[in-house]
Scaffold this motif. Sequence first.
Motif, short mmCIF file in Angstrom:
data_model
loop_
_atom_site.label_atom_id
_atom_site.label_comp_id
_atom_site.label_asym_id
_atom_site.label_seq_id
_atom_site.Cartn_x
_atom_site.Cartn_y
_atom_site.Cartn_z
N MET A 77 -9.30 -7.68 6.07
CA MET A 77 -7.94 -7.11 6.89
C MET A 77 -6.69 -8.30 7.02
SD MET A 77 -9.03 -4.48 8.02
CE MET A 77 -9.96 -4.30 6.51
N VAL A 78 -7.09 -9.36 6.42
CA VAL A 78 -5.44 -10.31 6.40
C VAL A 78 -4.66 -9.58 5.39
CG1 VAL A 78 -4.90 -12.23 5.38
CG2 VAL A 78 -6.65 -12.61 7.04
N ILE A 79 -5.13 -8.84 4.28
CA ILE A 79 -4.32 -8.46 3.21
C ILE A 79 -3.41 -7.43 4.04
CG2 ILE A 79 -4.28 -7.01 1.02
CD1 ILE A 79 -6.98 -8.45 0.42
N PRO A 80 -3.96 -6.22 4.84
CA PRO A 80 -2.99 -5.26 5.30
C PRO A 80 -2.21 -5.96 6.53
CG PRO A 80 -5.33 -4.57 5.72
CD PRO A 80 -5.40 -5.99 4.92
N SER A 81 -2.66 -7.02 7.02
CA SER A 81 -1.70 -7.49 8.12
C SER A 81 -0.50 -8.01 7.38
CB SER A 81 -2.53 -8.51 8.93
OG SER A 81 -2.64 -9.78 8.11
N LEU A 82 -0.62 -8.46 6.20
CA LEU A 82 0.89 -8.96 5.48
C LEU A 82 1.81 -8.09 5.54
CD1 LEU A 82 -0.95 -11.07 2.80
CD2 LEU A 82 -0.21 -11.86 4.86
N SER A 83 1.56 -6.68 5.53
CA SER A 83 2.55 -5.71 5.66
C SER A 83 3.58 -5.86 6.61
CB SER A 83 2.06 -4.35 5.46
OG SER A 83 1.45 -3.99 6.53
N PHE A 84 3.03 -6.15 7.98
CA PHE A 84 4.00 -6.38 8.96
C PHE A 84 4.91 -7.50 8.77
CE2 PHE A 84 4.91 -8.59 12.87
CZ PHE A 84 5.27 -7.70 13.68
N ILE A 123 8.10 0.06 14.31
CA ILE A 123 7.83 0.57 13.01
C ILE A 123 7.05 -0.35 12.15
CG2 ILE A 123 8.97 1.00 10.70
CD1 ILE A 123 11.56 2.07 12.57
N SER A 124 7.18 -1.66 12.08
CA SER A 124 6.49 -2.74 11.35
C SER A 124 4.87 -2.31 11.91
CB SER A 124 6.99 -3.77 11.46
OG SER A 124 8.27 -4.06 11.09
N THR A 125 4.79 -2.21 13.03
CA THR A 125 3.32 -2.10 13.63
C THR A 125 2.63 -0.95 13.06
OG1 THR A 125 3.94 -3.45 15.66
CG2 THR A 125 1.96 -2.15 15.68
N ALA A 126 3.26 0.28 13.11
CA ALA A 126 3.09 1.53 12.62
C ALA A 126 2.66 1.45 11.20
CB ALA A 126 3.83 2.59 12.79
N ILE A 127 3.61 0.72 10.45
CA ILE A 127 3.21 0.58 9.06
C ILE A 127 1.95 -0.19 8.46
CG2 ILE A 127 3.89 -0.27 6.76
CD1 ILE A 127 6.91 0.60 7.61
N MET A 128 1.84 -1.31 9.58
CA MET A 128 0.64 -2.05 9.40
C MET A 128 -0.68 -1.32 9.86
SD MET A 128 -0.19 -5.61 11.44
CE MET A 128 -0.30 -4.68 12.87
N VAL A 129 -0.71 -0.60 10.70
CA VAL A 129 -1.73 0.37 11.13
C VAL A 129 -2.26 0.98 10.03
CG1 VAL A 129 -2.73 1.86 12.83
CG2 VAL A 129 -1.52 -0.04 13.64
N ALA A 130 -1.14 1.68 9.46
CA ALA A 130 -1.34 2.82 8.31
C ALA A 130 -1.76 2.09 6.95
CB ALA A 130 -0.04 3.28 8.04
N VAL A 131 -1.64 0.66 6.91
CA VAL A 131 -2.17 0.11 5.78
C VAL A 131 -3.44 -0.41 6.14
CG1 VAL A 131 -1.69 -2.22 4.36
CG2 VAL A 131 0.30 -0.60 5.01
N TYR A 132 -3.59 -0.80 7.37
CA TYR A 132 -5.13 -1.09 7.62
C TYR A 132 -6.01 0.30 7.33
CZ TYR A 132 -4.55 -5.48 10.19
OH TYR A 132 -4.25 -6.68 10.91
N PHE A 133 -5.76 1.35 7.96
CA PHE A 133 -6.60 2.53 7.44
C PHE A 133 -6.58 2.74 5.87
CE2 PHE A 133 -5.69 3.48 12.17
CZ PHE A 133 -6.94 3.58 12.59
N THR A 134 -5.61 2.56 5.49
CA THR A 134 -5.61 2.90 3.81
C THR A 134 -6.31 1.75 3.25
OG1 THR A 134 -3.35 3.63 3.85
CG2 THR A 134 -4.14 2.67 1.63
N MET A 135 -6.56 0.57 3.56
CA MET A 135 -7.41 -0.58 2.94
C MET A 135 -8.74 -0.16 3.35
SD MET A 135 -7.50 -3.20 1.43
CE MET A 135 -7.70 -5.15 1.42
N ILE A 136 -9.23 0.22 4.45
CA ILE A 136 -10.56 0.54 4.93
C ILE A 136 -10.97 1.74 4.13
CG2 ILE A 136 -11.99 1.50 6.82
CD1 ILE A 136 -10.29 -0.18 8.82
#
Length: 116
Positions: A66-73, A93-106
């Motif tokens: 989960m560190v990997i998607p958090s870097l998007s922020f 916006i940065s938070t929304a993108i990070m959340v989307a990247v979390y779901f994508t990573m999962i």
Amino acid sequence: MAYLLFKTIISAVIIVAVSEVSKRSSLLGAILASLPLVSYLGIIWLYIDTESKTQVAQLSRDVFWMVIPSLSFFIVLPVLLKTELNFYLSLAISTAIMVAVYFTMIFILQRFGVNI
């Protein structure tokens, strides 16, 4: 109850320390903030609460992924702020993108058989 209060105070002290150090030096604040202090404390609290090395190992492995998607922020926020976009809108916006990247990573991890 005292243990919960202790955990809360320690966590608050870290957050305040990052904020105060960052006022004086963004580099030192960044170093302090980038340390895995939350993960470190979470691992310690989990072990104290459960004495389960298995749960600690699972948490540690999941944090890694989960560190990997958090870097998007941290990539998106400074880019948006440089465009003179409002701070709170940039943060949202940065938070929304990070959340989307979390779901994508999962989703990607599950496709490769990695269960989080």
